[in-house]
Design a protein around this motif. Structure first.
Motif, PDB file in Angstrom:
ATOM      1  N   UNK A 169       0.840  -1.204   0.000  1.00 22.82           N
ATOM      2  CA  UNK A 169       0.000   0.000   0.000  1.00 22.82           C
ATOM      3  C   UNK A 169       0.872   1.250   0.000  1.00 22.82           C
ATOM      4  N   UNK A 171       3.854   1.620  -1.115  1.00 24.71           N
ATOM      5  CA  UNK A 171       4.465   1.796  -2.438  1.00 24.71           C
ATOM      6  C   UNK A 171       3.480   2.467  -3.398  1.00 24.71           C
ATOM      7  N   UNK A 172       2.212   2.044  -3.322  1.00 25.90           N
ATOM      8  CA  UNK A 172       1.204   2.632  -4.214  1.00 25.90           C
ATOM      9  C   UNK A 172       1.033   4.113  -3.921  1.00 25.90           C
ATOM     10  N   UNK A 173       0.947   4.487  -2.644  1.00 26.90           N
ATOM     11  CA  UNK A 173       0.754   5.910  -2.332  1.00 26.90           C
ATOM     12  C   UNK A 173       1.996   6.724  -2.693  1.00 26.90           C
ATOM     13  N   UNK A 174       3.138   6.050  -2.846  1.00 27.79           N
ATOM     14  CA  UNK A 174       4.353   6.774  -3.237  1.00 27.79           C
ATOM     15  C   UNK A 174       4.481   6.841  -4.759  1.00 27.79           C
ATOM     16  N   UNK A 176       4.023   4.335  -7.066  1.00 32.21           N
ATOM     17  CA  UNK A 176       4.390   3.143  -7.828  1.00 32.21           C
ATOM     18  C   UNK A 176       3.130   2.425  -8.301  1.00 32.21           C
TER      19      UNK A 176
END
Lengths: 284, 301
Positions: A169, A171-174, A176
């Protein structure tokens, strides 16, 4: 009763456990020791240099290399899908993937023959387009892939499930996307478990016998792998069979040991469970 | 709520927009994936990538200003450490640096102090306060602690069971709590009773304990009466002024807190200066009166 906790009884119990351990160790070790005792170690390189043995080694290396590439290339994304997506029939799909684990290898061989052999489900269509699989080197590849893949995929699913969802999660908010999250976060965090699964699949592939002899036959220089060679040499040259066996024992031992060393070394960053017992004491 | 804003959880209804861009709208079916929203989410346990160094963690979202950020968050010396090797406060700074590296439109903080022990918490809260003031980004912070909220937020929304009860500055919440939950959440004492309006304005409240108190506010029927500890005085004798509310009780739990003395008088929490506590020779077990003016009472539904 107090007597049931007496030191004598406790010592007796420990002795019983030790006795069982001793029996187990002896049973497992005697055949291995016998292998090394039956043929002078100095003769092993010479025996392995025999052209017939060289050919089987080449066939084994080539077919297993291709099979392992196939297992990793298709198995890893497939396992990630099964570990991260929930859909109706998922349990059934996982059971299907695991089935070759419990299927007798000879049955796997018959199945492959029924599918790809002459008169088989797909065999005639393939033959018409010029592809004949049974009793070729590709048949060995398919047999090894079929029986060894579940060892990897099963462990890979567990490893991917062990990756903390909060990290993916994050990683997604960053920024990716799903594929970058898989490559940069899920894959490295699951790597320890993936290597463990691959070690199991590799060992199973090298040892493959039943499905191969049914689907690929035992043609020297074409489909004869090391285990098939052991079977053939049993009658004609027992020393060669012993020499190949010693080679396989050394190979298996090295693979298991290097995996254990690797997992000890990278334990700090790995979150995946391992199918093997840890070596040494754990501080984690 | 933060997960909904970040796009990690799909709300059933409503609309999420930031800076004029719609991120989610249940009505029109818009639902951008997390990577296409511009958020910097600081997770409760920080969710740092354990297999990467501090530098790689920060570079994950945006690799342009990593050295600046390391410097700004005073973590340059930790750049090559793994997250497991650094302290909780340091991890939080790394998580913040990683979240702002992407230059998000909004910063989301999920209980940023909950993972810390009490001692570190105060220090980190002060640091976080400075950082949030410096950062030119709006921040949305979730906490269960009103003191964290007052220290870190300009405006506070009190949410109970998914419903927004009140939105305002800390001063507004204390001055006019919308209901009993907000009153107790902001640190107030809550008494309950039956209100009876008085002819000249204000009302009298018959408390459940049977005592009668007065409020300048007007109400009728069942009400909650909120009084804040710093508005409660301590007296040895019932005050002669009939307009001052006075509730008798026994002192217990007397303890210093943040330069003040906090004590319980019956069901009420009161606060006074150490000087006053010494002057009145307050001690656990004393029978005293808790006093407060009718103007300091707030009636809540």
């Amino acid at each position: 009763m107090a007597s049931s906790h007496s030191p004598a009884r406790r010592a007796g119990f420990t002795a019983l456990l030790a006795l069982c351990l001793g029996a187990t160790l002896a049973f497992l070790a005697i055949p291995l020791v016998a292998l090394f005792a039956e043929v002078p170690l100095g003769d092993v390189p010479g025996l392995l240099g025999d052209p017939a043995v060289r050919q089987t080694l080449e066939v084994t290396a080539r077919t297993n290399a291709i099979a392992n590439v196939l297992i990793l290339a298709f198995g890893t994304p497939a396992a990630y899908f099964l570990a991260t997506r929930h859909f109706p029939g998922r349990a059934l799909v996982i059971t299907l993937v695991e089935l070759p684990l419990v299927l007798p290898p000879a049955v796997a061989g018959i199945g492959l023959l029924a599918a790809f052999g002459a008169g088989g489900l797909l065999g005639d269509d393939l033959a018409r387009s010029g592809i004949v699989l049974p009793f070729t080197e590709w048949a060995v590849v398919l047999a090894v892939t079929f029986v060894a893949s579940p060892f990897y995929i099963r462990q890979a699913i567990t490893s991917f499930e062990g990756v903390d969802g909060v990290l993916t999660d994050a990683a997604r908010t960053l920024g990716a996307g799903p594929s970058r999250t898989f490559l940069r976060v899920a894959l490295p965090l699951a790597a320890g478990g993936l290597v463990a699964g691959w070690v199991l699949a590799f060992a199973r592939g090298i040892g493959e016998f039943g499905a191969t002899i049914v689907f690929a036959g035992n043609v020297r220089g074409e489909t004869q792998t090391v285990t098939l060679a052991i079977y053939e040499q049993l009658e004609s040259n027992f020393d060669i069979a012993l020499a190949i066996s010693i080679l396989l024992v050394v190979l298996s031992g090295t693979v298991l040991l290097s995996y254990k060393l690797l997992s000890t070394w990278r334990r700090s960053s790995s979150t995946s469970p391992s199918p093997f017992a840890r070596t040494g004491s754990s501080s984690a | 709520m933060l997960r909904a804003v970040a796009g990690l959880r799909r709300p059933e209804s409503g609309r999420i927009a930031c800076d004029g861009r719609v991120w989610f709208d249940a009505h029109t079916g818009v639902d951008l994936p997390p990577e296409d929203r511009s958020v910097g989410l600081v997770f409760q346990e920080y969710a740092l990538f354990p297999h990467m160094t501090v530098r790689a963690n920060i570079a994950f979202g945006g690799r342009r200003r990593v050295d600046d950020l390391l410097e700004r968050f005073r973590i340059s010396h930790l750049a090559d450490e793994r997250p497991l090797a650094i302290s909780g406060g340091e991890r939080q700074r790394v998580a913040l640096a990683r979240a702002v590296a992407r230059e998000p439109a909004v910063l989301l903080l999920d209980e940023p102090l909950a993972a810390l022990d009490a001692h570190t918490r105060t220090v980190v809260r002060d640091e976080l306060q400075d950082l949030l003031t410096e950062l030119p980004i709006p921040a949305l912070l979730v906490t269960h602690d009103f003191r964290d909220a007052t220290a870190l937020a300009d405006r506070i929304g009190v949410i109970l069971d998914g419903r927004l009860l009140q939105l305002g500055t800390a001063q507004e919440l204390v001055a006019r709590p919308a209901n009993a939950f907000v009153a107790t959440f902001t640190g107030g004492n809550l008494l309950t009773g039956q209100a009876q309006p008085l002819p000249g304005g204000g009302c009298e409240v018959r408390l459940e304990s049977g005592q009668l108190i007065r409020s300048d506010e007007s109400a009728e029927g069942r009400v909650g009466v909120a009084v804040y500890p710093w508005e409660v005085g301590v007296a040895h004798a019932a005050p002669p002024d009939g307009h001052l509310n006075a509730l008798p009780g026994t002192i217990h739990g007397l303890a210093p807190e943040g330069g003040r003395i906090r004590l319980r008088i019956g069901d009420l929490t009161a606060e006074c200066s150490p000087d006053e506590a010494a002057r009145l020779a307050l001690a656990d077990g004393n029978r005293v009166y808790a006093t407060f003016t009718p103007a300091d009472t707030r009636l809540v539904p």
